[in-house]
Design an enzyme around this catalytic site. Structure first.
Site: not given
Length: 592
Positions: A19, A21-24, A46, A506
């Site tokens: 949560g 913000g790794k993906t962003s 992921d 997410t």
């Protein structure tokens, strides 16, 4: 200054608590590099990957060109598909060769989350070591880096051969790892690449919150201990101080974040650091991704419309506690992604049940949890414990060496000791402690704050493996009346699972996946809790108001698609620490 983007090496890994913000950040970095003329491969490992959603493109387990970003290609590694292929690669050659019960035993050992994690690592190590596969790319950007758990597995030095035909001690890492023997050279090369700062940059992502900063400090220490020394820190989603004017909630958040950052542990505080301000928009689509790092948010300022049905239509946490209390006892488990507030909510539920005069044992299986710090006090009917993974592991190792190891020769004992040094041993030891504690739920409430999702699934794997082994023994003995921990978890009269999430894309996706995993294990979640909701907190800061309105799509998804019962918990101006604030949180009023 975006320090983590300065002179980037070929490989960039983004890791951190759920949560944050790794993906962003990974997607925005990949777009930034591609926009500068580089050829970039973006890889997600992921299980709940939403990279495809971010780019509005179907991706999956194959190379897909992102047409809107020249030079960018994406790949989503499917851990379940990887695990299936991995199992077949190991089991296929011995079907019809080994006895059927031995083959079933091998398949059993390869059915857990440990195998899935190792298989996913097997997939992406090729991207670190196969020059032919990655020859066309200047940079490989990974969303979710390999865990220290997996790398420690690969560094175990022993020579494993054949298959473990029986394993009376519980699940073991050596079953899944048996299939790695032929590729140990590749894995050594992959670990070396990860540890080489000229080839790889590891970016630790956190929020300006005490819990996520503690987690990132632990991750830093663990990865540094296994050779991944060169790390960068990104503090994501920091609320700009200008938003504090005229909004008590925003002012409290700004002050809280400043205190958390000032208390950063020395080793982490010394890392090259970038702070990314909180944005008022959802990070979906190319304009949003480019604005995340460029701060070019002017064209994205449209405020989503709030729906006609206000938060007052949703119950507060107190409504769930009312229903829980009627049973008088039972196991209450809070599950979900890291960083969603499970520890706080578990403490609030336990405090409220104890306040009503009910006996409660509050415990945690999360090594990162700090229940005593959250409580800051005591209640007459409340006892608190923590399953200490280190202590439980040492106890388990001593027990196994005393029993299974007493008749082994020196070589056999050395292999057993190596098995017991693997990280999965900790999961087995925690399971045994977990089994002891949940037996108390027949006479009191046991409220359990579980570890983040991946660790919880490993715990459930161990529970399921124990159940199947016990059932086989009982069936052979003709015993028909028995209860295993898994049977207790599957009984809705004994166990209530509360899935905790945030009203963000997410966390909701991962919570939905956790619910599917639980259902496959025969466990039906009892309720969902949406925590730290801005939509329920009525902010007046322009930025927070826009984020609050954006939450409604996820709130409606949970309410209409996922949850049988639902509670909405507003974001608190003051951290809910201490008995009084936890009671207030549990008894929170509905917001209109």
């Amino acid at each position: 200054m975006m320090d983590f983007l300065e002179q980037p090496p070929r490989f960039l890994f983004f890791t951190g608590k759920g949560g944050v913000g790794k993906t962003s950040l990974a997607c925005a970095t990949a777009v930034r590099l591609a926009d500068s003329g580089r050829r970039v491969l973006l890889v997600s490992t992921d299980p709940a990957s939403n990279v495809g959603q971010v780019f509005d493109t179907q991706i999956g387990n194959r190379l897909v060109t992102i047409d809107a970003v020249p030079g960018l290609t994406a790949l989503e590694i499917d851990p379940e598909a990887a695990a299936g292929a991995y199992r077949e690669r190991i089991v296929g050659p011995v079907r019809g060769v080994l006895p059927e019960d031995v083959v079933r035993g091998i398949e059993e050992q390869l059915s857990g989350a440990c195998t899935t994690e190792i298989a996913a690592f097997d997939e992406f190590t090729g991207l670190l070591t196969d020059d032919a596969l990655i020859a066309g790319f200047d940079h490989i950007v990974f969303d979710t880096a390999p865990t220290g758990h997996t790398i420690r597995l690969l560094q175990l030095p022993g020579a494993w051969s054949g298959f473990l035909e029986s394993n009376d001690n519980g699940a073991s890492c050596l079953g899944p790892l048996a299939g790695l023997e032929k590729q140990r050279q590749q894995y050594r090369a992959a670990v070396a690449a990860l540890a080489d700062p000229l080839r790889t940059r590891l970016v630790l992502v956190a929020r300006a919150q005490a819990s996520t900063l503690r987690e990132v400090a632990r991750t830093h220490d663990e990865l540094a201990a296994i050779g991944l020394q060169r790390q960068y820190l990104v503090i994501n989603g920091v609320l700009p101080a200008a938003e504090a004017a005229g909004d008590a909630l925003a002012a409290a958040i700004v002050a809280r974040e400043a205190r958390a950052l000032a208390a950063l542990p020395g080793a982490v505080a010394a890392l090259p650091r970038t702070q990314v301000p909180l944005k008022p928009f959802n990070l979906v689509g190319l304009p949003a991704l480019r604005a995340l790092l460029d701060d070019n948010a002017g064209a994205l300022s449209t405020t989503p419309a709030a729906p006609a049905n206000a938060p007052g239509a949703l119950p507060a946490l107190a409504t769930l506690v009312d229903e829980l209390a009627t049973a008088g006892h039972g196991l209450v488990m809070l599950m979900g992604k890291g960083g969603v507030g499970k520890t706080t909510l578990a403490a609030a539920v336990a405090v409220e049940l104890a306040r009503r005069g009910l006996p409660v044992h509050l415990t945690t299986s999360d090594p990162a949890a700090h229940l005593t710090e959250t409580l800051e006090g005591s209640l007459q009917q409340l006892t608190v414990s923590r399953i200490d993974p280190h202590a439980e592991t040492e106890r388990y190792r001593a027990e196994v060496l005393t029993t299974k190891g007493k008749d082994l020769d020196a070589h056999g004992r050395a292999l057993l000791e190596e098995d017991l040094r693997s990280p999965c041993t900790e999961e087995i030891a925690v399971f045994q402690a977990f089994s002891r504690i949940i037996r108390e739920a027949g006479r009191k409430f046991v409220v359990m704050d579980t570890a983040p999702t991946g660790h919880t699934l490993l715990l459930l794997d161990a529970t399921g493996a124990y159940h199947r082994e016990m059932a086989r023994h009982m069936d052979k003995s003709g015993i028909t009346h028995y209860t295993t921990p898994m049977m207790q978890l599957q009984d809705p009269a004994q166990t209530r699972v509360l899935i905790v999430t945030l009203a963000e894309t997410t966390p909701v996706l991962e919570a939905a996946r956790l619910q599917d995993d639980l259902r496959r294990a025969g466990i039906e979640p009892w309720a969902w809790v949406i925590n730290n909701s801005l939509a329920a907190a009525s902010p007046t800061s322009p930025l927070l108001m826009r984020r609050a309105a954006a939450e409604w799509a996820q709130i409606d998804a949970v309410r209409n698609l996922h949850a049988q019962r639902l509670a909405l918990v507003p974001l608190q101006a003051e951290e809910p620490v201490g008995i009084a604030r936890l009671q207030a949180l549990a008894a929170g009023q509905r917001h209109s």
